[in-house]
Design an enzyme around this catalytic site. Structure first.
Site, PDB file in Angstrom:
ATOM      1  N   ASP A  48       0.823  -1.208   0.000  1.00 11.35           N
ATOM      2  CA  ASP A  48       0.000   0.000   0.000  1.00 11.35           C
ATOM      3  C   ASP A  48       0.860   1.263   0.000  1.00 11.35           C
ATOM      4  O   ASP A  48       2.068   1.208   0.266  1.00 11.35           O
ATOM      5  CB  ASP A  48      -0.900  -0.025   1.255  1.00 11.35           C
ATOM      6  CG  ASP A  48      -2.245   0.628   1.015  1.00 11.35           C
ATOM      7  OD1 ASP A  48      -2.349   1.464   0.107  1.00 11.35           O
ATOM      8  OD2 ASP A  48      -3.193   0.303   1.750  1.00 11.35           O
ATOM      9  N   ASP A  89     -10.789   2.301  -3.101  1.00 17.11           N
ATOM     10  CA  ASP A  89     -11.323   2.078  -1.751  1.00 17.11           C
ATOM     11  C   ASP A  89     -12.842   2.170  -1.742  1.00 17.11           C
ATOM     12  O   ASP A  89     -13.477   1.861  -0.738  1.00 17.11           O
ATOM     13  CB  ASP A  89     -10.759   3.122  -0.774  1.00 17.11           C
ATOM     14  CG  ASP A  89      -9.398   2.694  -0.242  1.00 17.11           C
ATOM     15  OD1 ASP A  89      -9.008   1.537  -0.457  1.00 17.11           O
ATOM     16  OD2 ASP A  89      -8.731   3.536   0.390  1.00 17.11           O
TER      17      ASP A  89
HETATM   18  C1  GLA Z   1      -5.803   1.876   2.173  1.00 18.76           C
HETATM   19  C2  GLA Z   1      -6.197   0.714   1.301  1.00 18.76           C
HETATM   20  C3  GLA Z   1      -7.247  -0.100   1.990  1.00 18.76           C
HETATM   21  C4  GLA Z   1      -6.731  -0.589   3.311  1.00 18.76           C
HETATM   22  C5  GLA Z   1      -6.270   0.578   4.157  1.00 18.76           C
HETATM   23  C6  GLA Z   1      -5.557   0.124   5.411  1.00 18.76           C
HETATM   24  O1  GLA Z   1      -6.821   2.796   2.280  1.00 18.76           O
HETATM   25  O2  GLA Z   1      -6.617   1.162   0.054  1.00 18.76           O
HETATM   26  O3  GLA Z   1      -7.644  -1.188   1.184  1.00 18.76           O
HETATM   27  O4  GLA Z   1      -5.666  -1.487   3.088  1.00 18.76           O
HETATM   28  O5  GLA Z   1      -5.373   1.415   3.437  1.00 18.76           O
HETATM   29  O6  GLA Z   1      -5.103   1.167   6.177  1.00 18.76           O
END
Ligand code: GLA
Length: 732
Positions: free
Chosen positions: A478, A548
């Protein structure tokens, strides 16, 4: 496929069955762009395409006043002489001059495609798949050399380009701008399509008719971004999904970028893409070289679906690498939306067990397993397991998941650090920060200076240790904030213009080291969803979390928009809980599944919370996914009805051999007493008989008469309600 060299006219014709790309050395000694488009006959001399007209207020070239660069199409233009359009490159010499004069010296033609040092690039598996032309140019005054590289692929209507600068002179020089490609087109009868958005609403197609002046997009965020994507299309005004000419330009790079089209006073278009010149400055010492990222040109005369399919095929087969590139992707279950950071070994095992019962193949533990990570104010950087939550360590949990017969995946966010972390307390100078100034925060975190070897070595050591110790099968990598104060502490002033690029090179290098150690590992890249979903990333991670925003209705738009530039197999898409976390919307588990199938497929909720009926549906969905994911992830994807324009969205995937297809349509809002609507399918074999569950139709019927979508046959005693969807499989 070939690169034909005409020695007398000094012209090069790169061609395959579909396209031609013609370059000619012009009288001033620089390469001119003579033609790019549909394959044309070869001839000895295309000099009729070089312009010798001189007009009032047009400046002539130093070699011949009746020849102006402004009136001609150039391969890799500079600024400062007789062309006033924005240049592809700019070199700043120590005496303050920006004027360069690089002339053709020699060329080489070779089979295959050389790889790019430290950068992602399309590759070949054997030498017959491509041919590469390299043009060596030199500035006699300063000794700077430039190698323009062009690869034509045998099986794809694609030209790959990159440029390498070498300082063979005596003095240092500063590269202030270096696009990966510049393409001068003879007219501007194009509609420019870009893919814009923000967090949670990635890759909305935006169209603009090109006209006099500059149309541009870019990113100065340190990553390619959700706001703009390094992929654009120039299509003819009458081009649609199934017909017409279009050119796609993609940058195989994940950092700051600029893509622009400039229409000049004479109606010509200059398209270019490359590293954004803002805040870029690369000092090149004697004998040093600089390599630009790769850029791709793809061409079609058969509409946007064909353009996308060509890119999808190229990315799946010759950009993504490793064990997973063309393998069916495992059905995964991620705990993020189910638990956020509030979990224990026991609670995640309960979720995983239910997943196993449903048929899930890969369980992924998301954020919150390390350091003091109980909220997003602390812990990033401390890549040591939090034993309060996981008393038996990651290994203990992974063993249990493996024991259930599932793969185990883990989340990392390597590039970041929280102020409240042991890492930051020990190494406050490891972050990107402007000396003496306050730092800006994003999600309460700071960005590590990845260009420092010690930072990278720490991350490599930590990730390597955890992945090997727990035998991890999948990593979600990420990146949850945009870069600010991009300054590398401890480096001299003249080096600071390299920091953004060095950052992304270091990300690539860390990926590369881990890929070398763990060739079977499946990487999924992520940046708060799709903020770094670009061609560069696909070289390391064959899939990326699409957004997201997991709401099924919103996802229709996001996945539809993403499909213009990226393959279905590369887009992470999950069924999540309802009411949806981002929108509060309630849609059926069926529709949520029907949307997630057109991505990698997976779940992101606690399946224990579903009623029996919904859980049974999930089991059936997973059976469906396992049966058809091979087709969906490797077939030809067709956009049929756009959710940006319609109350309906429809798309389909057809297998390469046209023997099977999966078609889906989605009605956003229920309509009362609607008119009849049919959608015509595409890409089938007209003469084949395709069976659905209860009927058989010829491909010609399905593609010309179409499929009724306004009502479900035999079922109209009750309304379907909003967010209705249906999937149909056609088999022959
Ligand atoms: C980001 C990712 C999510 C999740 C969060 C965790 O927003 O896109 O899918 O993994 O971080 O903090």
């Amino acid at each position: 496929m070939d690169v034909i060299y005409h020695e007398k006219s000094k012209q090069f014709h790169l061609c395959n069955e579909k396209i031609s790309y013609i370059i000619g050395i012009m009288q001033n000694g620089e390469p001119g762009q003579l033609y790019f488009g549909k394959r044309v006959h070869d001839r000895e001399d295309y000099s009729y395409l070089i312009n010798h007209e001189i007009r009032a207020m047009v400046v002539g070239d130093s070699s011949d006043e009746s020849f102006s660069l402004e009136m001609n199409k150039r391969e890799y233009p500079s600024f400062g002489t007789s062309d006033y359009r924005l240049p592809a490159f700019e070199l700043l010499y120590d005496n303050g001059s920006h004027v360069s004069d690089l002339r053709f010296v020699s060329h080489s033609i070779r089979r295959g495609k050389p790889s790019l040092e430290a950068l992602p690039a399309v590759y070949t598996e054997n030498e017959d798949e491509a041919a590469t032309l390299e043009l060596l140019l030199r500035d006699e005054l300063t000794g700077i050399e430039m190698i323009l590289s062009y690869t034509i692929m045998r099986d794809h209507p694609v030209i790959a380009r990159n440029v390498r600068f070498v300082n063979k002179g005596k003095e240092e020089v500063s590269i202030e701008r270096c696009m990966s490609l510049s393409l001068d087109l003879p007219d501007h009868d194009y509609v420019w399509m870009q893919f814009s958005g923000a967090w949670g609403r990635e890759k909305t197609p935006v169209e603009k008719k090109l006209d006099s002046g500059i149309t541009a997009i870019g990113s100065l965020r340190g990553h390619s971004s959700a706001n703009q994507n390094p992929f654009v299309i120039l299509k003819r005004p009458d081009t649609d999904e199934s017909r017409g000419e279009a050119i796609g330009a993609a940058l195989v790079y994940s950092g700051n970028f600029l893509t622009q089209a400039e229409v000049d006073t004479y109606g010509a278009t200059r398209l270019m893409t490359g590293i954004h010149p803002e805040r870029f400055s690369w000092r090149l010492k004697k004998d040093e070289s600089f390599q630009t990222p790769e850029a791709l040109l793809v061409w079609t005369e058969d509409g946007l679906n064909d353009l996308s399919q060509n890119l999808h095929r190229l990315y799946r087969k010759r950009l993504s690498r490793g064990a997973w590139k063309e393998k069916e992707r495992p059905v995964l279950l991620n705990n993020w939306e189910a638990t956020l950071m509030d979990f224990t070994e026991e609670s995640v095992l309960k979720i995983a067990e239910k997943g196993k019962e449903a048929g899930v193949e890969l369980f992924v533990l998301d954020d919150g397993w390390f350091g003091k990570r109980n909220d997003d104010f602390a812990g990033l950087g401390d890549w040591y397991v939090n034993t309060d939550k996981l008393p038996h360590g990651i290994r203990g949990l992974a063993d249990k998941i493996h024991g259930m017969g599932m793969m185990f995946g883990l989340w990392f966010e390597p590039e970041m650090v929280n102020a409240d972390s042991d890492l930051y307390r020990a190494h406050p100078d490891w972050i990107l920060a402007a000396p003496g100034r306050e730092r800006s925060l994003g999600r309460h975190q700071m960005v590590l200076d990845m260009s420092k070897d010690e930072v990278q070595d720490y991350l490599y050591e930590r990730m390597h240790a955890i992945i090997s110790e727990a035998r991890i099968d999948y990593v979600k990598w990420d990146m949850n904030r945009t870069i600010s104060e991009c300054y590398s502490l401890g480096r001299e002033a003249a080096e600071q213009g390299k920091t953004y690029h060095r950052f992304i090179l270091a990300v690539y290098r860390l990926y590369e080291r881990l890929i070398a150690d763990f060739p079977e590992l499946l990487f999924e890249s992520c940046a708060s969803g799709g903020s770094r979903l670009d061609a560069g990333m696909l070289y390391y991670a064959p899939q990326a979390w699409g957004s997201d925003d997991t709401d099924a209705v919103e996802r229709l738009k996001i996945q539809y928009g993403t499909s213009y530039g990226y393959p279905i197999s590369s887009v992470g898409a999950h069924v999540s809980e309802c009411p949806n976390m981002q929108t509060g919307r309630i849609s059926s588990i069926a529709t949520r599944g029907n949307v997630s199938f057109f991505g990698t497929g997976g779940y992101e909720l606690d399946l224990n919370k579903l009623g029996d009926d919904e859980f049974e549906q999930v089991k059936e969905q997973i059976v469906f996914l396992k049966k058809y994911r091979g087709l969906i992830q490797s077939g030809n994807f067709y956009r049929l009805l756009s959710p940006f324009k319609d109350n309906y969205c429809a798309w389909m995937v057809v297998s390469e051999d046209k023997s099977e297809a999966v078609f889906a349509y989605y009605r956003i809002l229920e309509e009362v007493n609607p008119g009849h609507r049919r959608v015509r399918l595409q890409g089938l074999d007209p003469d084949r008989l395709y069976r659905t569950r209860d009927e058989a139709y010829y491909g010609s019927e399905l593609m010309n008469i179409g499929v009724e979508i306004s009502a479900v046959p035999g079922k109209k005693d009750a309304p379907d309600g909003d967010f209705f969807s249906r999937i149909m499989v056609f088999e022959s």
